[in-house]
Motif scaffolding. Structure first.
Motif, PDB file in Angstrom:
ATOM      1  N   VAL A 165      32.978  76.025   1.608  1.00  0.00           N
ATOM      2  CA  VAL A 165      32.175  74.889   0.898  1.00  0.00           C
ATOM      3  C   VAL A 165      33.153  74.053   0.609  1.00  0.00           C
ATOM      4  O   VAL A 165      34.159  74.521  -0.281  1.00  0.00           O
ATOM      5  N   THR A 166      32.816  72.744   0.897  1.00  0.00           N
ATOM      6  CA  THR A 166      33.890  71.729   0.324  1.00  0.00           C
ATOM      7  C   THR A 166      33.471  71.039  -0.880  1.00  0.00           C
ATOM      8  O   THR A 166      32.251  71.260  -1.537  1.00  0.00           O
ATOM      9  N   VAL A 167      34.477  70.808  -1.877  1.00  0.00           N
ATOM     10  CA  VAL A 167      34.199  70.193  -3.190  1.00  0.00           C
ATOM     11  C   VAL A 167      33.177  68.871  -3.196  1.00  0.00           C
ATOM     12  O   VAL A 167      32.128  69.052  -3.797  1.00  0.00           O
ATOM     13  N   GLY A 168      33.257  68.227  -2.099  1.00  0.00           N
ATOM     14  CA  GLY A 168      32.396  67.065  -2.150  1.00  0.00           C
ATOM     15  C   GLY A 168      30.971  67.337  -1.619  1.00  0.00           C
ATOM     16  O   GLY A 168      29.760  66.686  -2.438  1.00  0.00           O
ATOM     17  N   GLU A 169      30.732  68.315  -0.666  1.00  0.00           N
ATOM     18  CA  GLU A 169      29.341  68.726  -0.360  1.00  0.00           C
ATOM     19  C   GLU A 169      28.524  69.460  -1.396  1.00  0.00           C
ATOM     20  O   GLU A 169      27.566  69.333  -1.831  1.00  0.00           O
ATOM     21  N   TYR A 170      29.503  70.232  -2.053  1.00  0.00           N
ATOM     22  CA  TYR A 170      28.929  70.932  -3.356  1.00  0.00           C
ATOM     23  C   TYR A 170      28.495  70.195  -4.494  1.00  0.00           C
ATOM     24  O   TYR A 170      27.456  70.216  -4.962  1.00  0.00           O
ATOM     25  N   THR A 171      29.268  69.069  -4.696  1.00  0.00           N
ATOM     26  CA  THR A 171      28.957  68.146  -5.585  1.00  0.00           C
ATOM     27  C   THR A 171      27.788  67.198  -5.627  1.00  0.00           C
ATOM     28  O   THR A 171      26.875  67.189  -6.354  1.00  0.00           O
ATOM     29  N   ASP A 172      27.697  66.827  -4.131  1.00  0.00           N
ATOM     30  CA  ASP A 172      26.372  66.193  -3.862  1.00  0.00           C
ATOM     31  C   ASP A 172      25.160  66.931  -3.877  1.00  0.00           C
ATOM     32  O   ASP A 172      24.215  66.380  -4.538  1.00  0.00           O
ATOM     33  N   LEU A 173      25.110  68.177  -3.600  1.00  0.00           N
ATOM     34  CA  LEU A 173      24.128  69.282  -3.537  1.00  0.00           C
ATOM     35  C   LEU A 173      23.817  69.402  -5.287  1.00  0.00           C
ATOM     36  O   LEU A 173      22.543  69.222  -5.699  1.00  0.00           O
ATOM     37  N   PHE A 174      24.781  69.506  -6.230  1.00  0.00           N
ATOM     38  CA  PHE A 174      24.595  69.760  -7.570  1.00  0.00           C
ATOM     39  C   PHE A 174      24.073  68.741  -8.130  1.00  0.00           C
ATOM     40  O   PHE A 174      23.049  68.710  -8.842  1.00  0.00           O
ATOM     41  N   LEU A 175      24.407  67.459  -7.793  1.00  0.00           N
ATOM     42  CA  LEU A 175      23.774  66.330  -8.307  1.00  0.00           C
ATOM     43  C   LEU A 175      22.494  65.930  -7.926  1.00  0.00           C
ATOM     44  O   LEU A 175      21.670  65.463  -8.758  1.00  0.00           O
ATOM     45  N   THR A 176      22.108  66.169  -6.594  1.00  0.00           N
ATOM     46  CA  THR A 176      20.883  66.137  -6.196  1.00  0.00           C
ATOM     47  C   THR A 176      19.980  67.025  -6.820  1.00  0.00           C
ATOM     48  O   THR A 176      18.692  66.562  -7.290  1.00  0.00           O
ATOM     49  N   VAL A 177      20.376  68.012  -7.117  1.00  0.00           N
ATOM     50  CA  VAL A 177      19.298  69.042  -7.704  1.00  0.00           C
ATOM     51  C   VAL A 177      18.990  68.657  -9.111  1.00  0.00           C
ATOM     52  O   VAL A 177      18.108  68.648  -9.799  1.00  0.00           O
ATOM     53  N   ILE A 178      20.227  68.670  -9.936  1.00  0.00           N
ATOM     54  CA  ILE A 178      20.366  68.390 -11.429  1.00  0.00           C
ATOM     55  C   ILE A 178      19.806  67.103 -11.980  1.00  0.00           C
ATOM     56  O   ILE A 178      18.765  66.980 -12.706  1.00  0.00           O
ATOM     57  N   LEU A 179      20.249  66.078 -11.177  1.00  0.00           N
ATOM     58  CA  LEU A 179      19.830  64.943 -11.460  1.00  0.00           C
ATOM     59  C   LEU A 179      18.319  64.382 -11.031  1.00  0.00           C
ATOM     60  O   LEU A 179      17.400  63.830 -11.682  1.00  0.00           O
TER      61      LEU A 179
END
Length: 265
Positions: A165-179
């Protein structure tokens, strides 16, 4: 739909007839509010950047827990030397925007307040507290319940493969769900303004509840990170509850109810 457009046109026309500022004064007021909001966002960005490592550690906790549960390496990777730098800038901006949101919302209220009647201006404190509170409630719901369950399912489903898991892809997924959940929890605020201006009413919302349910499930299907029907229902359930709450909000603030209260008994 035509009836809704007519109501919106009527509301805009009535507000335009209120005594207040000219067009140039409105534009000048808009420029001032945008500048103030921008300054708040810049200041909040630098404050958030001072804690960027702590913020990312907080964001990384769900994936760390899910990987540990499946006995996998918890170290995330990056593919480009600038990925981590861009990542810290992104999360600092997002955290700064959340931090500055009460001040930005106040600027929004100051801009729209000349178009409100005197009795409507008392809603400023409920508006600001409910807007921030609902967003945080949505983010909390996603962080503690929806997102961990989704990660556990996804990692367990791909158990025969080794994740990288890359930090960029994980962050994008996190922000998509949480935001995404934070924003969808703002539904009562949207209905609040539509009802306040007389564009929608409680009866209109109740009459079209079946269409609302369809739209809510479509939105849930878009923002849910897994193909599970159960997960989609977990996303949709709070939105359905908020829609019912919105019907009550529309009833409380609609002009017809306020006019009845003014009439002598």
């Amino acid at each position: 739909m035509n009836d809704l457009v007519d109501r919106a046109r009527t509301a805009v026309t009535e507000r335009a007839e209120l005594p207040g500022m000219s067009l140039l004064e409105h534009l000048e007021e808009l420029r001032k509010r945008i500048i103030h909001s921008g300054l708040y966002l810049i200041a909040a960005f630098f404050v958030a950047y001072g804690f960027h490592e702590r913020i990312y550690k907080f964001m990384q906790q769900p994936i760390t827990t899910a990987l540990q549960k499946h006995h996998l390496d918890t170290q995330l990777v990056y593919l480009n030397p600038v990925d981590v730098f861009n990542l810290y800038l992104k999360i600092s901006f997002m955290a700064g925007a959340i931090l500055a949101s009460p001040f930005v919302l106040y600027q929004v209220w100051l801009f729209i307040s000349p178009g409100l009647y005197r009795q409507e201006k008392r809603y400023i404190l409920p508006f600001m507290s409910a807007t921030v509170g609902l967003f945080l409630a949505g983010a909390f719901f996603g962080y503690h319940y929806v997102y961990p369950g989704a990660l556990d399912f996804l990692i367990g489903y791909a158990g025969q493969f080794k994740p990288m898991v890359t930090v960029g892809e994980y962050t994008d997924l996190f922000l998509t769900v949480i935001l995404g959940l934070g924003i969808t929890f703002e539904l009562p605020i949207l209905v609040f303004f539509l009802a306040l201006f007389g564009i929608v009413s409680a009866s209109f919302l109740w009459k079209n509840v079946r269409y609302a349910i369809l739209i809510i499930f479509i939105i849930a299907a878009i923002i849910t990170p897994t193909p599970e029907v159960l997960t989609m229902c977990v996303f949709a359930a709070p939105m359905l509850i908020l829609y019912l709450v919105s019907i009550g909000v529309a009833y409380m603030v609609h002009p017809s109810r306020r006019n009845r209260q003014k009439q002598p008994s």
